[in-house]
Design a protein around this motif. Structure first.
Motif, PDB file in Angstrom:
ATOM      1  N   GLU A   7       0.821  -1.210   0.000  1.00  0.00           N
ATOM      2  CA  GLU A   7       0.000   0.000   0.000  1.00  0.00           C
ATOM      3  C   GLU A   7       0.858   1.264   0.000  1.00  0.00           C
ATOM      4  O   GLU A   7       0.628   2.187  -0.788  1.00  0.00           O
ATOM      5  CB  GLU A   7      -0.937   0.000   1.203  1.00  0.00           C
ATOM      6  CG  GLU A   7      -2.058  -1.016   1.120  1.00  0.00           C
ATOM      7  CD  GLU A   7      -2.946  -1.005   2.349  1.00  0.00           C
ATOM      8  OE1 GLU A   7      -2.605  -0.255   3.307  1.00  0.00           O
ATOM      9  OE2 GLU A   7      -3.962  -1.712   2.355  1.00  0.00           O
ATOM     10  N   VAL A   8       1.848   1.327   0.892  1.00  0.00           N
ATOM     11  CA  VAL A   8       2.678   2.536   0.968  1.00  0.00           C
ATOM     12  C   VAL A   8       3.622   2.635  -0.218  1.00  0.00           C
ATOM     13  O   VAL A   8       4.009   3.725  -0.637  1.00  0.00           O
ATOM     14  CB  VAL A   8       3.464   2.602   2.302  1.00  0.00           C
ATOM     15  CG1 VAL A   8       2.527   2.704   3.477  1.00  0.00           C
ATOM     16  CG2 VAL A   8       4.402   1.407   2.464  1.00  0.00           C
ATOM     17  N   GLY A   9       4.003   1.478  -0.775  1.00  0.00           N
ATOM     18  CA  GLY A   9       4.874   1.491  -1.950  1.00  0.00           C
ATOM     19  C   GLY A   9       4.163   2.017  -3.169  1.00  0.00           C
ATOM     20  O   GLY A   9       4.779   2.617  -4.055  1.00  0.00           O
ATOM     21  N   ALA A  10       2.854   1.808  -3.225  1.00  0.00           N
ATOM     22  CA  ALA A  10       2.081   2.251  -4.378  1.00  0.00           C
ATOM     23  C   ALA A  10       1.761   3.740  -4.324  1.00  0.00           C
ATOM     24  O   ALA A  10       1.369   4.330  -5.335  1.00  0.00           O
ATOM     25  CB  ALA A  10       0.781   1.448  -4.460  1.00  0.00           C
ATOM     26  N   ALA A  63      14.260  -1.751   0.127  1.00  0.00           N
ATOM     27  CA  ALA A  63      14.065  -2.741  -0.932  1.00  0.00           C
ATOM     28  C   ALA A  63      12.594  -3.137  -1.044  1.00  0.00           C
ATOM     29  O   ALA A  63      12.069  -3.336  -2.147  1.00  0.00           O
ATOM     30  CB  ALA A  63      14.934  -3.965  -0.659  1.00  0.00           C
ATOM     31  N   GLU A  64      11.914  -3.255   0.097  1.00  0.00           N
ATOM     32  CA  GLU A  64      10.482  -3.584   0.094  1.00  0.00           C
ATOM     33  C   GLU A  64       9.700  -2.506  -0.657  1.00  0.00           C
ATOM     34  O   GLU A  64       8.784  -2.807  -1.430  1.00  0.00           O
ATOM     35  CB  GLU A  64       9.965  -3.681   1.529  1.00  0.00           C
ATOM     36  CG  GLU A  64      10.468  -4.877   2.318  1.00  0.00           C
ATOM     37  CD  GLU A  64       9.621  -6.116   2.078  1.00  0.00           C
ATOM     38  OE1 GLU A  64       8.768  -6.095   1.176  1.00  0.00           O
ATOM     39  OE2 GLU A  64       9.838  -7.104   2.791  1.00  0.00           O
ATOM     40  N   LEU A  65      10.056  -1.251  -0.427  1.00  0.00           N
ATOM     41  CA  LEU A  65       9.339  -0.149  -1.070  1.00  0.00           C
ATOM     42  C   LEU A  65       9.588  -0.127  -2.579  1.00  0.00           C
ATOM     43  O   LEU A  65       8.671   0.116  -3.368  1.00  0.00           O
ATOM     44  CB  LEU A  65       9.767   1.191  -0.444  1.00  0.00           C
ATOM     45  CG  LEU A  65       9.265   1.426   0.985  1.00  0.00           C
ATOM     46  CD1 LEU A  65       9.963   2.635   1.602  1.00  0.00           C
ATOM     47  CD2 LEU A  65       7.756   1.630   0.991  1.00  0.00           C
ATOM     48  N   VAL A  66      10.833  -0.374  -2.981  1.00  0.00           N
ATOM     49  CA  VAL A  66      11.152  -0.439  -4.414  1.00  0.00           C
ATOM     50  C   VAL A  66      10.398  -1.594  -5.059  1.00  0.00           C
ATOM     51  O   VAL A  66       9.824  -1.467  -6.148  1.00  0.00           O
ATOM     52  CB  VAL A  66      12.667  -0.569  -4.639  1.00  0.00           C
ATOM     53  CG1 VAL A  66      12.978  -0.842  -6.119  1.00  0.00           C
ATOM     54  CG2 VAL A  66      13.386   0.694  -4.172  1.00  0.00           C
ATOM     55  N   GLY A  79       6.858  -0.747  -5.821  1.00  0.00           N
ATOM     56  CA  GLY A  79       6.547   0.251  -6.831  1.00  0.00           C
ATOM     57  C   GLY A  79       7.198   1.608  -6.677  1.00  0.00           C
ATOM     58  O   GLY A  79       7.131   2.433  -7.589  1.00  0.00           O
ATOM     59  N   ARG A  80       7.830   1.881  -5.550  1.00  0.00           N
ATOM     60  CA  ARG A  80       8.508   3.173  -5.394  1.00  0.00           C
ATOM     61  C   ARG A  80       9.741   3.213  -6.311  1.00  0.00           C
ATOM     62  O   ARG A  80      10.460   2.218  -6.443  1.00  0.00           O
ATOM     63  CB  ARG A  80       8.946   3.385  -3.946  1.00  0.00           C
ATOM     64  CG  ARG A  80       7.814   3.768  -3.002  1.00  0.00           C
ATOM     65  CD  ARG A  80       7.527   5.261  -3.072  1.00  0.00           C
ATOM     66  NE  ARG A  80       6.449   5.640  -2.192  1.00  0.00           N
ATOM     67  CZ  ARG A  80       6.471   6.675  -1.364  1.00  0.00           C
ATOM     68  NH1 ARG A  80       7.541   7.434  -1.302  1.00  0.00           N
ATOM     69  NH2 ARG A  80       5.436   6.967  -0.617  1.00  0.00           N
ATOM     70  N   LYS A  81      10.026   4.385  -6.882  1.00  0.00           N
ATOM     71  CA  LYS A  81      11.186   4.513  -7.763  1.00  0.00           C
ATOM     72  C   LYS A  81      12.479   4.445  -6.951  1.00  0.00           C
ATOM     73  O   LYS A  81      12.561   5.031  -5.859  1.00  0.00           O
ATOM     74  CB  LYS A  81      11.119   5.844  -8.519  1.00  0.00           C
ATOM     75  CG  LYS A  81       9.960   5.937  -9.494  1.00  0.00           C
ATOM     76  CD  LYS A  81       9.957   7.293 -10.188  1.00  0.00           C
ATOM     77  CE  LYS A  81       8.786   7.388 -11.164  1.00  0.00           C
ATOM     78  NZ  LYS A  81       8.752   8.707 -11.835  1.00  0.00           N
ATOM     79  N   SER A 102      21.933  11.095   3.885  1.00  0.00           N
ATOM     80  CA  SER A 102      21.055  11.365   2.752  1.00  0.00           C
ATOM     81  C   SER A 102      21.411  10.403   1.632  1.00  0.00           C
ATOM     82  O   SER A 102      22.592  10.233   1.293  1.00  0.00           O
ATOM     83  CB  SER A 102      21.222  12.811   2.264  1.00  0.00           C
ATOM     84  OG  SER A 102      20.776  13.724   3.239  1.00  0.00           O
ATOM     85  N   ALA A 103      20.397   9.748   1.059  1.00  0.00           N
ATOM     86  CA  ALA A 103      20.616   8.783  -0.013  1.00  0.00           C
ATOM     87  C   ALA A 103      19.329   8.661  -0.814  1.00  0.00           C
ATOM     88  O   ALA A 103      18.487   9.575  -0.807  1.00  0.00           O
ATOM     89  CB  ALA A 103      21.030   7.430   0.584  1.00  0.00           C
ATOM     90  N   THR A 104      19.176   7.552  -1.514  1.00  0.00           N
ATOM     91  CA  THR A 104      17.920   7.225  -2.190  1.00  0.00           C
ATOM     92  C   THR A 104      17.563   5.797  -1.802  1.00  0.00           C
ATOM     93  O   THR A 104      18.382   5.073  -1.203  1.00  0.00           O
ATOM     94  CB  THR A 104      18.049   7.316  -3.722  1.00  0.00           C
ATOM     95  OG1 THR A 104      18.959   6.295  -4.166  1.00  0.00           O
ATOM     96  CG2 THR A 104      18.547   8.681  -4.155  1.00  0.00           C
ATOM     97  N   LEU A 105      16.362   5.390  -2.150  1.00  0.00           N
ATOM     98  CA  LEU A 105      15.959   4.016  -1.828  1.00  0.00           C
ATOM     99  C   LEU A 105      16.909   3.009  -2.466  1.00  0.00           C
ATOM    100  O   LEU A 105      17.193   1.954  -1.887  1.00  0.00           O
ATOM    101  CB  LEU A 105      14.527   3.762  -2.327  1.00  0.00           C
ATOM    102  CG  LEU A 105      13.403   4.472  -1.576  1.00  0.00           C
ATOM    103  CD1 LEU A 105      12.063   4.201  -2.251  1.00  0.00           C
ATOM    104  CD2 LEU A 105      13.354   4.043  -0.119  1.00  0.00           C
ATOM    105  N   GLY A 106      17.416   3.348  -3.621  1.00  0.00           N
ATOM    106  CA  GLY A 106      18.289   2.409  -4.320  1.00  0.00           C
ATOM    107  C   GLY A 106      19.738   2.446  -3.897  1.00  0.00           C
ATOM    108  O   GLY A 106      20.496   1.516  -4.190  1.00  0.00           O
ATOM    109  N   THR A 107      20.167   3.522  -3.191  1.00  0.00           N
ATOM    110  CA  THR A 107      21.592   3.648  -2.848  1.00  0.00           C
ATOM    111  C   THR A 107      21.898   3.530  -1.355  1.00  0.00           C
ATOM    112  O   THR A 107      23.068   3.502  -0.978  1.00  0.00           O
ATOM    113  CB  THR A 107      22.146   5.004  -3.334  1.00  0.00           C
ATOM    114  OG1 THR A 107      21.433   6.070  -2.673  1.00  0.00           O
ATOM    115  CG2 THR A 107      22.003   5.141  -4.841  1.00  0.00           C
ATOM    116  N   ILE A 108      20.879   3.449  -0.506  1.00  0.00           N
ATOM    117  CA  ILE A 108      21.148   3.492   0.933  1.00  0.00           C
ATOM    118  C   ILE A 108      22.040   2.352   1.396  1.00  0.00           C
ATOM    119  O   ILE A 108      22.932   2.539   2.231  1.00  0.00           O
ATOM    120  CB  ILE A 108      19.821   3.518   1.747  1.00  0.00           C
ATOM    121  CG1 ILE A 108      20.108   3.708   3.229  1.00  0.00           C
ATOM    122  CG2 ILE A 108      18.991   2.275   1.496  1.00  0.00           C
ATOM    123  CD1 ILE A 108      20.829   4.971   3.596  1.00  0.00           C
TER     124      ILE A 108
END
Length: 555
Positions: A173-176, A195-198, A201-203, A223-229
């Protein structure tokens, strides 16, 4: 209400006497306690607090308050076979049944704490009256201190998730959604939450901030992004670590962008953020200085170097105080807070108060000395207009005039090791001086071994020297500060003594004032931070420059 109601028959005494306050202690900063929380703590007979906030709330509780140890049951302890001897609900009920006022303090806000909610139900079932004092929620307070607003001008869809209990459906739900997401996690689980959020559906390029020890001077934000943390933690050697279980607050969304946070990170950009500063003074003298250092983001560590004791022969002091009452003196001059304290104690011993100063002119050297007199109920008639010292006082002291001064005598209560400058100067101005030893200063006992090791090993970022005696006594009882430690001195004489002991003086106060000394250190820290940023370098605290120190970013 029927006879079987627990509020009327089963526990009649509890409704009349026992009472529980469920209190939110906030995320960690003691300054975030509400006024109502402070009032409740002051009235508590029993304080039951989570270990993380015990020090935050205990300060406001009365002396002698009962603080039974709290053991919190969790899955890890259960899996390891660790026995839970007494849980919070049992402790609360036991204390309330004895008719006492109980404060149950939790981290953040009790309305967002599942355990607190269960304990409230237990109280309600038992007929024990309780109240709830809200606190600053961790999920709201920590982002504010990290410089990450949760809402913008157009508003925002903000959702809160506890990663520990989140289901697959929750992540979906939160990823969408594309709203702001505040995730409570740990250092070692925040990457999997990302990773769960990506996966939901999260970018991957969605901005992310992760804050540990939020609202305290140990706060640190990445500070990072979902993909780089995950990569950021690996490159920064944050993980793997034995501290992986430390709780964090992660904020996902546009407001977490690194450039935006750089502008809004008001807390971590304080000039002395995270600096451990040694304050070698008596405890009474250190209080206001420590408060000022905290306002700059520092962590003051008070180490008494001087102990104050009564004079060996009190008769001289007793005669002088009696002389105040009988009109023996025209003036009394206070050169230290300790002198004010010594006279005040004698007054109280004889049942006197500030009214005994009626008709006597009062002089004071230094802002703290003047403040101590005002607290006593005495407004000084003379405070040096320039340098706050004996020499500065003499510059403004009027010469004795037999026409305007009916009495030619000055009472000077002071330390046993004070210099003769003031006495000689007053005599030269025509005054008679009763130079009285009001107190003795002796070298304090050595601080604990870990403090001594930190001093000599570079564990402190700075040390403030407020007199030559603090230099000599600190070196004598604890050793010489490490060469990475920033040395700040209140004046040229103190700086000279520091240099004579082999110390490099980095900061010199522009005025002989402890407030100006702290301000000068803050300016030094700000300049140091700015220079590192302009050079494109990571900002390190001085103690992180010593060999073997674990380095980390402070912004």
């Amino acid at each position: 209400m029927n006879a079987s109601s627990p509020t009327t028959s089963a526990f009649p005494a509890l409704a009349a006497h026992g009472h529980v306050t469920f209190l939110g202690a906030g995320p960690g900063d003691p300054g975030l306690l509400t006024l109502r929380a402070v009032e409740a703590l002051a009235a508590a007979d029993v304080l039951i607090a989570e270990p993380e906030v015990l020090d935050v709330v205990r300060t406001h509780a009365r002396a002698g308050v009962d603080t039974p140890q709290l053991t919190i049951a969790d899955e890890v302890s259960a899996a390891a076979g660790v026995p839970v001897i007494r849980d919070a609900a049992n402790l609360v009920m036991e204390a309330a049944r004895s008719g006492r006022r109980v404060v149950r303090a939790v981290t953040g806000d009790p309305g967002l704490d599942g355990n607190a909610a269960e304990e409230m139900l237990v109280c309600a079932t038992a007929g024990i009256p309780f109240e709830v004092v809200p606190g600053v929620a961790t999920a709201v307070g920590v982002p504010a201190y990290a410089g990450v607003p949760l809402s913008g001008k157009q508003g925002a869809d903000v959702r809160f998730v506890d990663a520990k209990n989140a289901s697959a459906r929750c992540w979906s739900e939160v990823g969408a959604s594309d709203g702001i997401l505040v995730v409570s996690a740990t250092l070692e689980t925040v990457s999997s939450a990302a990773a769960e959020l990506v996966g939901a559906g999260r970018k991957p390029d969605t901005p992310l901030t992760v804050t540990v020890a939020g609202t305290t001077t140990r706060q640190r934000t990445w500070s990072a992004t979902l993909g780089t943390i995950a990569q950021v933690f690996k490159q920064g050697k944050v993980l793997p670590s034995h501290e992986g279980a430390r709780p964090v607050i992660a904020v996902v969304g546009e407001h977490s962008a690194a450039a935006r946070r750089e502008e809004l990170a008001w807390f971590e950009s304080k000039p002395l953020f995270g600096w451990r500063v040694l304050v070698p003074r008596t405890k009474e003298q250190a209080a206001s200085l420590s408060d000022q250092l905290r306002s700059y983001g520092a962590v003051p560590h008070e180490v008494p170097t001087i102990a104050v004791e009564p004079p060996r022969t009190p008769q001289q002091m007793e005669r002088a105080v009696k002389g105040l009452v009988t009109g023996r003196y025209e003036w009394i001059a206070f050169t230290s807070v300790n002198a004010v304290k010594a006279v005040r104690e004698k007054f109280e011993e004889y049942g006197l108060d500030a009214r005994a100063f009626a008709g006597i002119k009062v002089a004071a050297v230094g802002e703290q000395t003047a403040a101590a007199l005002v607290e006593f109920g005495v407004k000084p008639d003379l405070v040096p207009s320039g340098e706050q010292s004996a020499a500065g006082l003499l510059e403004d002291w009027p010469p004795y005039d037999p026409v305007f001064d009916p009495i030619d005598r000055v009472f000077l209560p002071r330390a046993d090791i004070a210099t003769e400058t003031l006495v000689a100067g007053l005599i030269e101005l025509g005054w008679e001086v009763d130079d009285v030893t009001a107190y003795r200063t002796v070298r304090a006992s050595p601080p604990p071994a870990d403090t001594r090791e930190a001093i000599k090993g570079g564990g402190f970022d700075a040390v403030l020297f407020t007199s030559s005696s603090t230099v000599r006594n600190l070196v004598g009882i604890a050793g010489k500060p490490h060469n990475v430690t920033v040395i700040a001195c209140i004046g040229p004489a103190t700086a000279k003594t520091a240099e004579e002991h082999g110390l490099r003086v980095d900061v010199l106060s522009p005025e002989p004032s402890v407030s100006k000394l702290a301000e000068a250190l803050a300016e030094y820290g700000a300049a140091r931070r700015e220079a590192a940023k302009e050079a494109g370098e990571t900002v390190f605290r001085p103690s992180e420059r010593r060999p073997g120190a674990r380095r980390r970013r402070t912004t």
